[in-house]
Design a protein around this motif. Sequence first.
Motif, PDB file in Angstrom:
ATOM      1  N   ASN A 262       0.230  -1.129  -0.041  1.00 13.64           N
ATOM      2  CA  ASN A 262      -0.038  -0.019  -0.502  1.00 13.64           C
ATOM      3  C   ASN A 262       0.603   1.292  -0.266  1.00 13.64           C
ATOM      4  O   ASN A 262       0.503   2.294  -0.775  1.00 13.64           O
ATOM      5  N   GLU A 263       2.429   1.476   1.136  1.00 15.08           N
ATOM      6  CA  GLU A 263       3.199   2.690   1.093  1.00 15.08           C
ATOM      7  C   GLU A 263       3.609   2.535  -0.280  1.00 15.08           C
ATOM      8  O   GLU A 263       3.871   3.817  -0.926  1.00 15.08           O
ATOM      9  N   LEU A 264       3.798   1.559  -1.468  1.00 13.88           N
ATOM     10  CA  LEU A 264       4.543   1.884  -2.699  1.00 13.88           C
ATOM     11  C   LEU A 264       3.469   2.245  -3.673  1.00 13.88           C
ATOM     12  O   LEU A 264       4.169   2.606  -4.862  1.00 13.88           O
ATOM     13  N   TYR A 265       2.379   1.911  -4.101  1.00 15.55           N
ATOM     14  CA  TYR A 265       1.102   2.210  -4.366  1.00 15.55           C
ATOM     15  C   TYR A 265       0.953   3.501  -4.418  1.00 15.55           C
ATOM     16  O   TYR A 265       1.369   4.026  -5.635  1.00 15.55           O
ATOM     17  N   GLU A 266       1.341   4.328  -3.379  1.00 15.88           N
ATOM     18  CA  GLU A 266       1.082   5.420  -3.367  1.00 15.88           C
ATOM     19  C   GLU A 266       2.325   6.457  -4.052  1.00 15.88           C
ATOM     20  O   GLU A 266       2.117   7.621  -3.979  1.00 15.88           O
ATOM     21  N   LEU A 267       3.501   5.439  -3.532  1.00 18.78           N
ATOM     22  CA  LEU A 267       4.356   6.498  -4.617  1.00 18.78           C
ATOM     23  C   LEU A 267       4.379   5.765  -6.007  1.00 18.78           C
ATOM     24  O   LEU A 267       5.048   6.672  -7.564  1.00 18.78           O
ATOM     25  N   GLU A 268       4.426   4.574  -6.748  1.00 14.79           N
ATOM     26  CA  GLU A 268       4.158   4.504  -7.672  1.00 14.79           C
ATOM     27  C   GLU A 268       2.960   3.238  -7.563  1.00 14.79           C
ATOM     28  O   GLU A 268       3.442   2.480  -8.406  1.00 14.79           O
ATOM     29  N   PRO A 269       2.241   4.209  -8.181  1.00 11.47           N
ATOM     30  CA  PRO A 269       0.214   3.004  -8.726  1.00 11.47           C
ATOM     31  C   PRO A 269       0.545   2.825  -9.516  1.00 11.47           C
ATOM     32  O   PRO A 269      -0.261   1.733  -9.914  1.00 11.47           O
ATOM     33  N   ARG A 270       2.079   2.796 -10.992  1.00  6.68           N
ATOM     34  CA  ARG A 270       1.504   1.935 -11.708  1.00  6.68           C
ATOM     35  C   ARG A 270       2.430   0.931 -12.479  1.00  6.68           C
ATOM     36  O   ARG A 270       2.474   0.468 -13.271  1.00  6.68           O
ATOM     37  N   ASN A 271       2.885   0.847 -11.067  1.00  5.10           N
ATOM     38  CA  ASN A 271       4.084  -0.415 -10.869  1.00  5.10           C
ATOM     39  C   ASN A 271       3.498  -1.696 -10.763  1.00  5.10           C
ATOM     40  O   ASN A 271       2.436  -2.270 -10.365  1.00  5.10           O
ATOM     41  N   GLU A 272       3.294  -2.406 -11.778  1.00  2.00           N
ATOM     42  CA  GLU A 272       2.437  -3.608 -12.262  1.00  2.00           C
ATOM     43  C   GLU A 272       3.058  -4.884 -11.435  1.00  2.00           C
ATOM     44  O   GLU A 272       1.875  -5.893 -10.420  1.00  2.00           O
ATOM     45  N   GLU A 273       3.961  -4.806 -10.610  1.00  7.64           N
ATOM     46  CA  GLU A 273       4.631  -5.327 -10.165  1.00  7.64           C
ATOM     47  C   GLU A 273       3.991  -5.290  -8.603  1.00  7.64           C
ATOM     48  O   GLU A 273       3.660  -6.592  -7.543  1.00  7.64           O
TER      49      GLU A 273
END
Length: 465
Positions: free
Chosen positions: A90-101
């Motif tokens: 969830n933290e990473l989604y805030e930073l890179e919402p288009r990161n498929e991983e």
Amino acid sequence: MCMNYNPEEEENFSLTRFESMLKTNNVSFFDSEEFERITNYYIEEGKIALARKAVKLGLEQHPTSINLRLYKAEIFIFENKFEEANVILNELYELEPRNEEIYIQKANIYSKQDKHQKAIDLLEMAIDLTQDPSDVYSLIGMEYLFIDDFQNAKYNFMKCLEIDDTDYSALYNIIYCFDFLEQREEAIDYLNMFLNKNPYCEVAWHQVGKQYFDLKQYEKALSAFDFAVISDDHFIGAYLEKGKVLEKLGRYNEALENYQITLELDDPTSFALLRMGKCYDQLGNDELALKHYKRCVHEDPLLDNGWIAITDYYTKRLDFQKALYYINKAIHIDSENVLYWKRYAKINHRLKFYEEAEHGYRRTLELGNYELETWLTHADILLYLEETDAAITILSQALEFYPENVEIMFRLSGLNYTKCDDIQGRFFLKTALMIDPDFSIILEELFPYAYAKKEVKQLLAKYNV
């Protein structure tokens, strides 16, 4: 001087340096990509403890690395620590919402929680974000397999193969789906279409051959396996399948040639040795048949077909002592194999070792072989051993599986009359006579006391027996 770049050597050097650091406790600096390669290597090797250490040290040196944090989440998921993994994702989604991983790892969590449709929804979102959709289509295919949706699984594996026609795992999964859906003709059509674009794909030719083999179209199967061998003359699986087809066609010498090639290409397989034994058996070469059966069980003592082949070899030749010797060896290795106990019982029966035969039939039933012959023969041996109550118990159990079988009923009638339980004897006799009076000969042969009784004679006469 220009030196060639070798990524494998660089990875080995990084691993050596990292493991040396762990042993000496001397902290060395690695760039973030090195830590990623090291972590990925350990995850693929299943060395999760070392992967965890690599991520920990990596994040201490590169706390903002997105990929290392993704690896940390992946390790949490592997350990079923889903809440901890979700916090990171969830933290990473805030930073890179288009990161498929991120989507792939969240889907992995849902998959491990058996929420496969939610996993599929996330993976379908990942397809629009990734530059390499073939891997994602493969993951979606696997999710559909988990919920037994073979049609959608097949579609996604096909999409995967459209992008990467060297992904043979996707090809195998497609054929698995066709097989499960019993779409053999459709599987052949698909494989032929694939072969039009990839004419030297030995795996596809091999799979076409297997489809034709299952359809009993042996000449077409043989042609397909020939093309598989032409595409890769070291393809052991194609030689083995070709041998099987040639056996079906009665061309045993040619089958032997193909099995022999597999022995020359690699270490001998128990399957090839077994099939060679069968071929020599068919050709009447007893010495070579037995030699290969023995090599087969030596190569793989757990292969039940090998022990069965040797046992049946001696049984057919009426050498029951040797047959018993080998089936005893097999049971010593695997005492839970019902096929062994069935043969053990029959061989002892032929040798008139009735107590051992009874034990064998009892174990056969305990292990789930509920064939009518097993119940009846077991009961007849118990009758011979004068264990009337045990025979009644066995046949009463058999009646649950074969409720209208007159062979069971006539035996139960005779046994109950023998026990002087005329009520039960009469009940089973009347029931059996109404179904098929012709089997009343069982009473005459096995239960002369019952057959001689006046009321039995009257009942038989009533049905013109």
